[in-house]
Write a protein that holds these residues in place. Structure first.
Motif, PDB file in Angstrom:
ATOM      1  N   GLY A 151      -0.611 -18.223  12.080  1.00  0.00           N
ATOM      2  CA  GLY A 151       0.683 -17.658  12.301  1.00  0.00           C
ATOM      3  C   GLY A 151       1.351 -18.247  13.531  1.00  0.00           C
ATOM      4  O   GLY A 151       0.759 -19.006  14.298  1.00  0.00           O
ATOM      5  N   LEU A 152       2.557 -17.879  13.711  1.00  0.00           N
ATOM      6  CA  LEU A 152       3.343 -18.401  14.823  1.00  0.00           C
ATOM      7  C   LEU A 152       2.879 -17.887  16.184  1.00  0.00           C
ATOM      8  O   LEU A 152       3.123 -18.513  17.195  1.00  0.00           O
ATOM      9  N   ILE A 153       2.202 -16.748  16.210  1.00  0.00           N
ATOM     10  CA  ILE A 153       1.752 -16.206  17.497  1.00  0.00           C
ATOM     11  C   ILE A 153       0.224 -16.185  17.589  1.00  0.00           C
ATOM     12  O   ILE A 153      -0.347 -15.419  18.344  1.00  0.00           O
ATOM     13  N   GLY A 154      -0.425 -17.060  16.834  1.00  0.00           N
ATOM     14  CA  GLY A 154      -1.875 -17.178  16.897  1.00  0.00           C
ATOM     15  C   GLY A 154      -2.554 -16.625  15.659  1.00  0.00           C
ATOM     16  O   GLY A 154      -1.946 -15.938  14.845  1.00  0.00           O
ATOM     17  N   LYS A 155      -3.840 -16.931  15.551  1.00  0.00           N
ATOM     18  CA  LYS A 155      -4.595 -16.507  14.368  1.00  0.00           C
ATOM     19  C   LYS A 155      -4.935 -15.027  14.378  1.00  0.00           C
ATOM     20  O   LYS A 155      -5.027 -14.404  13.342  1.00  0.00           O
ATOM     21  N   GLN A 156      -5.147 -14.456  15.558  1.00  0.00           N
ATOM     22  CA  GLN A 156      -5.483 -13.035  15.651  1.00  0.00           C
ATOM     23  C   GLN A 156      -4.678 -12.389  16.779  1.00  0.00           C
ATOM     24  O   GLN A 156      -5.227 -12.020  17.813  1.00  0.00           O
ATOM     25  N   PRO A 157      -3.358 -12.233  16.567  1.00  0.00           N
ATOM     26  CA  PRO A 157      -2.539 -11.636  17.628  1.00  0.00           C
ATOM     27  C   PRO A 157      -2.870 -10.157  17.819  1.00  0.00           C
ATOM     28  O   PRO A 157      -3.260  -9.465  16.879  1.00  0.00           O
ATOM     29  N   SER A 158      -2.692  -9.701  19.037  1.00  0.00           N
ATOM     30  CA  SER A 158      -2.906  -8.285  19.317  1.00  0.00           C
ATOM     31  C   SER A 158      -1.780  -7.471  18.691  1.00  0.00           C
ATOM     32  O   SER A 158      -0.709  -8.005  18.359  1.00  0.00           O
ATOM     33  N   ALA A 159      -2.009  -6.186  18.557  1.00  0.00           N
ATOM     34  CA  ALA A 159      -0.977  -5.299  18.016  1.00  0.00           C
ATOM     35  C   ALA A 159       0.260  -5.333  18.907  1.00  0.00           C
ATOM     36  O   ALA A 159       1.392  -5.297  18.417  1.00  0.00           O
ATOM     37  N   GLU A 160       0.061  -5.424  20.216  1.00  0.00           N
ATOM     38  CA  GLU A 160       1.188  -5.492  21.153  1.00  0.00           C
ATOM     39  C   GLU A 160       1.991  -6.774  20.945  1.00  0.00           C
ATOM     40  O   GLU A 160       3.215  -6.747  20.951  1.00  0.00           O
ATOM     41  N   MET A 161       1.312  -7.897  20.744  1.00  0.00           N
ATOM     42  CA  MET A 161       2.023  -9.160  20.492  1.00  0.00           C
ATOM     43  C   MET A 161       2.792  -9.091  19.179  1.00  0.00           C
ATOM     44  O   MET A 161       3.930  -9.560  19.102  1.00  0.00           O
ATOM     45  N   GLU A 162       2.185  -8.517  18.156  1.00  0.00           N
ATOM     46  CA  GLU A 162       2.877  -8.391  16.872  1.00  0.00           C
ATOM     47  C   GLU A 162       4.130  -7.542  17.016  1.00  0.00           C
ATOM     48  O   GLU A 162       5.175  -7.880  16.479  1.00  0.00           O
ATOM     49  N   ARG A 163       4.037  -6.433  17.733  1.00  0.00           N
ATOM     50  CA  ARG A 163       5.194  -5.571  17.932  1.00  0.00           C
ATOM     51  C   ARG A 163       6.276  -6.293  18.738  1.00  0.00           C
ATOM     52  O   ARG A 163       7.443  -6.288  18.386  1.00  0.00           O
ATOM     53  N   LYS A 164       5.876  -6.953  19.798  1.00  0.00           N
ATOM     54  CA  LYS A 164       6.827  -7.623  20.692  1.00  0.00           C
ATOM     55  C   LYS A 164       7.561  -8.777  20.006  1.00  0.00           C
ATOM     56  O   LYS A 164       8.737  -8.986  20.222  1.00  0.00           O
ATOM     57  N   TYR A 165       6.850  -9.536  19.178  1.00  0.00           N
ATOM     58  CA  TYR A 165       7.432 -10.741  18.583  1.00  0.00           C
ATOM     59  C   TYR A 165       7.882 -10.573  17.134  1.00  0.00           C
ATOM     60  O   TYR A 165       8.299 -11.539  16.508  1.00  0.00           O
ATOM     61  N   SER A 166       7.826  -9.387  16.588  1.00  0.00           N
ATOM     62  CA  SER A 166       8.312  -9.137  15.233  1.00  0.00           C
ATOM     63  C   SER A 166       9.778  -8.724  15.311  1.00  0.00           C
ATOM     64  O   SER A 166      10.101  -7.688  15.896  1.00  0.00           O
ATOM     65  N   ASN A 167      10.638  -9.534  14.734  1.00  0.00           N
ATOM     66  CA  ASN A 167      12.078  -9.273  14.820  1.00  0.00           C
ATOM     67  C   ASN A 167      12.459  -7.875  14.360  1.00  0.00           C
ATOM     68  O   ASN A 167      13.328  -7.243  14.949  1.00  0.00           O
ATOM     69  N   GLU A 168      11.812  -7.383  13.313  1.00  0.00           N
ATOM     70  CA  GLU A 168      12.213  -6.090  12.760  1.00  0.00           C
ATOM     71  C   GLU A 168      11.974  -4.936  13.729  1.00  0.00           C
ATOM     72  O   GLU A 168      12.609  -3.896  13.616  1.00  0.00           O
TER      73      GLU A 168
END
Length: 96
Positions: free
Chosen positions: A1-18
């Motif tokens: 993925g664009l933010i790594g293979k195993q992003p943290s939940a915080e990274m997913e929340r921060k970098y998810s446009n929705e």
């Protein structure tokens, strides 16, 4: 993925446009392709749904082929259609 293979939940929340959409988010014209291997179309769908929930004017167009990065390639088979739709969307937003 664009933010790594195993992003943290915080990274997913921060970098998810929705997760960043508010009623003040600017109008959006979104287009993607079903065969995009870099960014799955589900991301665009979730972003569009968040825009709709927040009353933000938007359009979503999903083309069957074109891959990723087609905006800089002249071989994208839907260029004319896309330009027409984008022009129409922009004119509509400017007339408000």
């Amino acid at each position: 993925g664009l933010i790594g293979k195993q992003p943290s939940a915080e990274m997913e929340r921060k970098y998810s446009n929705e997760t960043q959409v508010t009623p003040q988010t600017p109008p959006a014209f979104i287009f993607t392709c079903q065969d995009d291997r870099a960014v799955h179309p589900d991301n665009s769908i979730r972003y569009y749904q968040a825009l709709m929930r927040n009353g933000v004017p938007s359009q979503l167009h999903i083309y069957p082929k074109g891959g990723h990065g087609y905006g800089k390639r002249f071989t994208f088979p839907y260029t004319e259609q896309l330009q027409y739709l984008l022009t129409d969307f922009l004119n509509e937003q400017l007339s408000k």
